[in-house]
Design a protein around this motif. Structure first.
Motif, PDB file in Angstrom:
ATOM      1  N   ALA A 296      -5.524  -3.476  12.004  1.00 51.32           N
ATOM      2  CA  ALA A 296      -5.408  -2.227  12.752  1.00 51.32           C
ATOM      3  C   ALA A 296      -4.034  -1.599  12.567  1.00 51.32           C
TER       4      ALA A 296
ATOM      5  N   ILE B  74       0.835  -1.208   0.000  1.00 56.08           N
ATOM      6  CA  ILE B  74       0.000   0.000   0.000  1.00 56.08           C
ATOM      7  C   ILE B  74       0.873   1.262   0.000  1.00 56.08           C
TER       8      ILE B  74
ATOM      9  N   MET C  37     -13.241   2.395  14.998  1.00 62.37           N
ATOM     10  CA  MET C  37     -13.406   1.761  13.686  1.00 62.37           C
ATOM     11  C   MET C  37     -13.708   0.265  13.830  1.00 62.37           C
TER      12      MET C  37
ATOM     13  N   GLY D  32      -2.980   0.883   8.835  1.00 62.31           N
ATOM     14  CA  GLY D  32      -3.168   2.336   8.702  1.00 62.31           C
ATOM     15  C   GLY D  32      -2.015   3.135   9.291  1.00 62.31           C
ATOM     16  N   PRO D  33      -1.687   2.916  10.570  1.00 65.39           N
ATOM     17  CA  PRO D  33      -0.552   3.640  11.158  1.00 65.39           C
ATOM     18  C   PRO D  33       0.763   3.359  10.437  1.00 65.39           C
TER      19      PRO D  33
ATOM     20  N   VAL E 155       1.257   2.628   7.293  1.00 67.19           N
ATOM     21  CA  VAL E 155       1.296   3.353   6.026  1.00 67.19           C
ATOM     22  C   VAL E 155       1.530   4.840   6.290  1.00 67.19           C
ATOM     23  N   ALA E 156       0.758   5.392   7.215  1.00 65.06           N
ATOM     24  CA  ALA E 156       0.855   6.832   7.463  1.00 65.06           C
ATOM     25  C   ALA E 156       2.265   7.235   7.880  1.00 65.06           C
ATOM     26  N   PHE E 157       2.903   6.435   8.744  1.00 64.60           N
ATOM     27  CA  PHE E 157       4.204   6.839   9.246  1.00 64.60           C
ATOM     28  C   PHE E 157       5.339   6.540   8.280  1.00 64.60           C
TER      29      PHE E 157
ATOM     30  N   TYR F 161      -4.083   9.228  10.634  1.00 68.08           N
ATOM     31  CA  TYR F 161      -3.130   8.625  11.563  1.00 68.08           C
ATOM     32  C   TYR F 161      -1.955   9.519  11.940  1.00 68.08           C
ATOM     33  N   LEU F 162      -1.878  10.714  11.322  1.00 69.90           N
ATOM     34  CA  LEU F 162      -0.695  11.534  11.567  1.00 69.90           C
ATOM     35  C   LEU F 162      -1.081  12.932  12.028  1.00 69.90           C
TER      36      LEU F 162
ATOM     37  N   VAL G 252       0.518   4.213  -2.774  1.00 63.74           N
ATOM     38  CA  VAL G 252       0.033   5.511  -2.314  1.00 63.74           C
ATOM     39  C   VAL G 252       1.123   6.579  -2.450  1.00 63.74           C
TER      40      VAL G 252
ATOM     41  N   LEU H  69       4.825   7.172   4.991  1.00 62.80           N
ATOM     42  CA  LEU H  69       4.600   8.037   3.836  1.00 62.80           C
ATOM     43  C   LEU H  69       5.613   9.165   3.696  1.00 62.80           C
TER      44      LEU H  69
ATOM     45  N   ILE I 265      -4.695   7.278  18.188  1.00 62.15           N
ATOM     46  CA  ILE I 265      -4.778   6.149  17.259  1.00 62.15           C
ATOM     47  C   ILE I 265      -5.465   4.954  17.929  1.00 62.15           C
ATOM     48  N   TYR I 266      -5.192   4.761  19.196  1.00 63.50           N
ATOM     49  CA  TYR I 266      -5.894   3.716  19.964  1.00 63.50           C
ATOM     50  C   TYR I 266      -7.399   3.964  19.932  1.00 63.50           C
TER      51      TYR I 266
ATOM     52  N   LEU J  47     -11.510  -1.948  14.729  1.00 60.66           N
ATOM     53  CA  LEU J  47     -10.340  -2.708  14.261  1.00 60.66           C
ATOM     54  C   LEU J  47      -9.448  -3.174  15.402  1.00 60.66           C
TER      55      LEU J  47
ATOM     56  N   PRO K  86      -5.343   9.296  -1.677  1.00 60.43           N
ATOM     57  CA  PRO K  86      -5.036   8.192  -0.737  1.00 60.43           C
ATOM     58  C   PRO K  86      -4.012   8.590   0.316  1.00 60.43           C
TER      59      PRO K  86
ATOM     60  N   ILE L 169      -9.121   5.924  17.781  1.00 63.65           N
ATOM     61  CA  ILE L 169      -9.637   5.824  16.414  1.00 63.65           C
ATOM     62  C   ILE L 169      -9.819   4.356  16.025  1.00 63.65           C
TER      63      ILE L 169
ATOM     64  N   PHE M 157      -4.626   8.743   4.607  1.00 65.30           N
ATOM     65  CA  PHE M 157      -3.799   8.064   5.615  1.00 65.30           C
ATOM     66  C   PHE M 157      -3.129   9.089   6.549  1.00 65.30           C
ATOM     67  N   SER M 158      -2.575  10.158   5.953  1.00 69.71           N
ATOM     68  CA  SER M 158      -1.856  11.134   6.773  1.00 69.71           C
ATOM     69  C   SER M 158      -2.798  11.851   7.732  1.00 69.71           C
TER      70      SER M 158
END
Lengths: 274, 295
Positions: A138, A81, A130, A141-142, A144-146, B28-29, A85, A148, A123-124, A132, B20, A126, B24-25
């Motif tokens: 679960a 992912i 959700m 998501g974190p 991927v975000a971190f 979670y960010l 992304v 990016l 995040i916990y 998850l 996308p 969220i 995500f950002s």
């Protein structure tokens, strides 16, 4: 003569560091082949008197292998992912002139400054809302975000270096942006994608905090959390715990044996340009 | 606007490509930061109802000696890491870039600690530190230094240095590789010119290598500083911040308040404080490093 002494001094220092780096690993491996009684009776640096695989069997029978499978699933899905992304975002930042390119780029990079632990509570929360919580998904998501910010950073730099002429003809022919992205850009950024993949794979494989907070049941543990819990349960049995520890680090070491240069390049990619 | 026009609109296309990553950002960010700030005004156990406290958590934080000592420990870790990691990594990089046999063998082994997870490194060192069965006390006894044997993780006076050591051990190879790459980019002519001028090895290092590595050293320092402020996993697994908070960092304190004591309101307050400290330090040092590199 002077040169020989110089060389000798260099090798002396290198050997000292070799012991500092290597001996803990030897200590780890040699004691994993001892039974508990022998470990407590003989000094830790002695070679195993009765070489045994009993610890390995015991660790695997405790369900430790599930943690490998969980880690592999979560890491590979996350990295797939991340690549899609971040490549999409990097292409837009590098090639589509939408006026805010620079701003969007800087905002992504600013994400690197956020200490992940200061986001654990939201995040916990969220994740709970959700539905998850205590699921492997679960973590995705974190993860991927971190990953990016650094991924966008590496890929944007790489796409910026691709000559624009390659796309020009396709644009004149009326090809859509998605086609250009898929057929021209993606094949060209393959080397950067493999760097991003290795960088994130090694980082996420060793990630710990999210799993600690977002999962709880043994069946959902990833490798780092599994090792942490294993130590909590079997910590007194030192050779057994050392065996679990050795098994947990083995996958990356095996990968390193085959892909050393790629791994070193990937793991230092974020630092080299940052 | 029909579909075709829409697909030709570059703003719309850019938004599609960015969407996308933005989702995500955001989730979670970015959103977690204001959300933490919001939670910091409440008394909350993470599950039940939230009770508004106003600035009580913040007042408590400012007068919480454990918070301040954990922050001091973070800065102590920054200092130790800078003083240990940069010189050793630089020294090893200089040695390994000399034309010597076996350099690639040493490099291969030296990098291995970077492959281990923080948790694995923590437990490996925990068993080396073990007071009865550990490697370190065992070796000290063997060579007749019994008086130096210690409860390495149990003595509050030294525990911080004991937990800092494996962090240095794990990260030195990272900076070693970075310095090796930078050294191999220094043009050979500079060394040849220095040699003609009669420079010895030390002079070459201080007048050629070091000045050419300036930007790399600054970059590495920024990474160490930012990394040390965020540090968590290894200390969490080694000591959990103990004994008696002697090895506590902001992140370990935040974790134990939030997820062990389930005091998430106060945990959020520490989270925001950690975020602010990291932000301020990053901004200051990025400014400083940019200026430095330009000069």
């Amino acid at each position: 003569m002077v040169n020989r002494i110089k060389k000798l001094v260099i090798y002396l220092f290198l050997s000292i560091w070799l012991v500092i780096t290597g001996y803990p690993l030897v200590f780890l491996v040699q004691n994993s082949f001892k039974v508990r009684l022998e470990f407590f009776r003989n000094p830790v640096w002695s070679l195993p008197a009765n070489f045994t695989l009993q610890n390995y069997i015991e660790v695997m029978e405790s369900g430790f292998y599930i943690y490998f499978i969980n880690s592999i699933i979560v890491c590979f899905i996350s990295v797939a992912i991340i690549i899609i992304v971040s490549a999409l975002a990097s292409y837009a930042i590098s090639r589509i002139d939408f006026k805010f390119n620079k701003l969007v780029y800087i905002l992504f990079l600013a994400g690197m400054m956020i200490p992940i632990h200061s986001t654990l509570i939201p995040i916990y929360k969220i994740t709970l809302s959700m539905g998850l919580y205590d699921r492997l998904s679960a973590l995705i998501g974190p993860y991927v975000a971190f990953s990016l910010p650094i991924s966008v950073f590496i890929l944007t730099g790489f796409i910026n270096d691709i000559p624009y002429e390659l796309e020009e003809a396709a644009i004149i022919d009326g090809a859509s942006r998605f086609r250009i992205f898929k057929d021209i850009i993606l094949p060209l950024v393959k080397p950067a994608i493999s760097t991003v993949a290795i960088y994130n794979l090694t980082l996420l494989w060793n990630q710990f905090a999210y799993a600690l907070v977002l999962t709880s049941s043994p069946g959902k543990r990833i490798l780092t959390l599994g090792l942490f819990e294993f130590q909590g349960q079997h910590g007194i049995n030192i050779p057994l715990t050392l065996t679990a520890l050795f098994l947990s680090v083995l996958p990356l070491i095996v990968l390193y044996v085959f892909l050393q240069e790629h791994i070193i390049k990937g793991m230092t990619a974020g630092a080299l340009k940052g | 606007m029909n579909k075709k026009e829409l697909m030709n609109n570059k703003y719309f296309i850019a938004a599609l490509f960015l969407l996308p990553a933005l989702i995500f950002s955001l989730v979670y960010l970015i959103i977690p930061i204001p959300l933490s700030a919001y939670y910091s005004f409440f008394e909350w156990d993470g599950i039940g109802a939230m009770e508004f406290l106003g600035l009580d958590n913040w007042a408590e934080l400012l007068s919480d000696p454990i918070f301040w000592s954990s922050m001091a420990n973070n800065f102590k870790l920054v200092a130790i890491s800078l003083v240990i990691q940069i010189p050793i990594a630089l020294f090893l990089a200089v040695l390994l870039t000399r034309k010597i046999k076996g350099a690639s063998f040493f490099k291969t082994i030296f990098f291995v600690p970077m492959l281990l997870s923080s948790i694995a490194v923590a437990f490996l060192w925990r068993y080396m530190y073990d007071p009865t069965f550990g490697l370190i006390n065992g070796v000290l006894n063997l060579v007749g230094l019994e008086h130096l044997t210690q409860s390495w993780l149990g003595n509050p006076d030294i525990v911080f240095y004991s937990v800092a050591a494996p962090i240095q051990w794990r990260f030195i190879p990272l900076y070693m590789i970075i310095f090796m790459a930078a050294i191999s980019n220094i043009p050979e002519q500079l060394y040849e010119a220095a040699e003609i001028d009669g420079a010895n090895n030390w002079q070459m290092f201080f007048f050629v290598t070091l000045p050419m590595l300036r930007a790399t050293v600054v970059n590495a320092s920024v990474l160490i500083i930012v990394g040390s402020l965020k540090y968590f996993a290894m200390i969490f697994a080694l000591t959990g911040g103990g004994p008696n908070h002697a090895s506590e960092l902001m992140a370990t304190y935040l974790y134990s308040k939030s997820f062990t004591e389930m005091n998430m309101g106060y945990g959020s307050t520490i989270s925001v404080a950690l975020f602010l400290v990291a932000l301020i330090v990053s901004v200051v040092f990025l400014r400083f490093s940019k200026k430095d590199v330009r000069n």
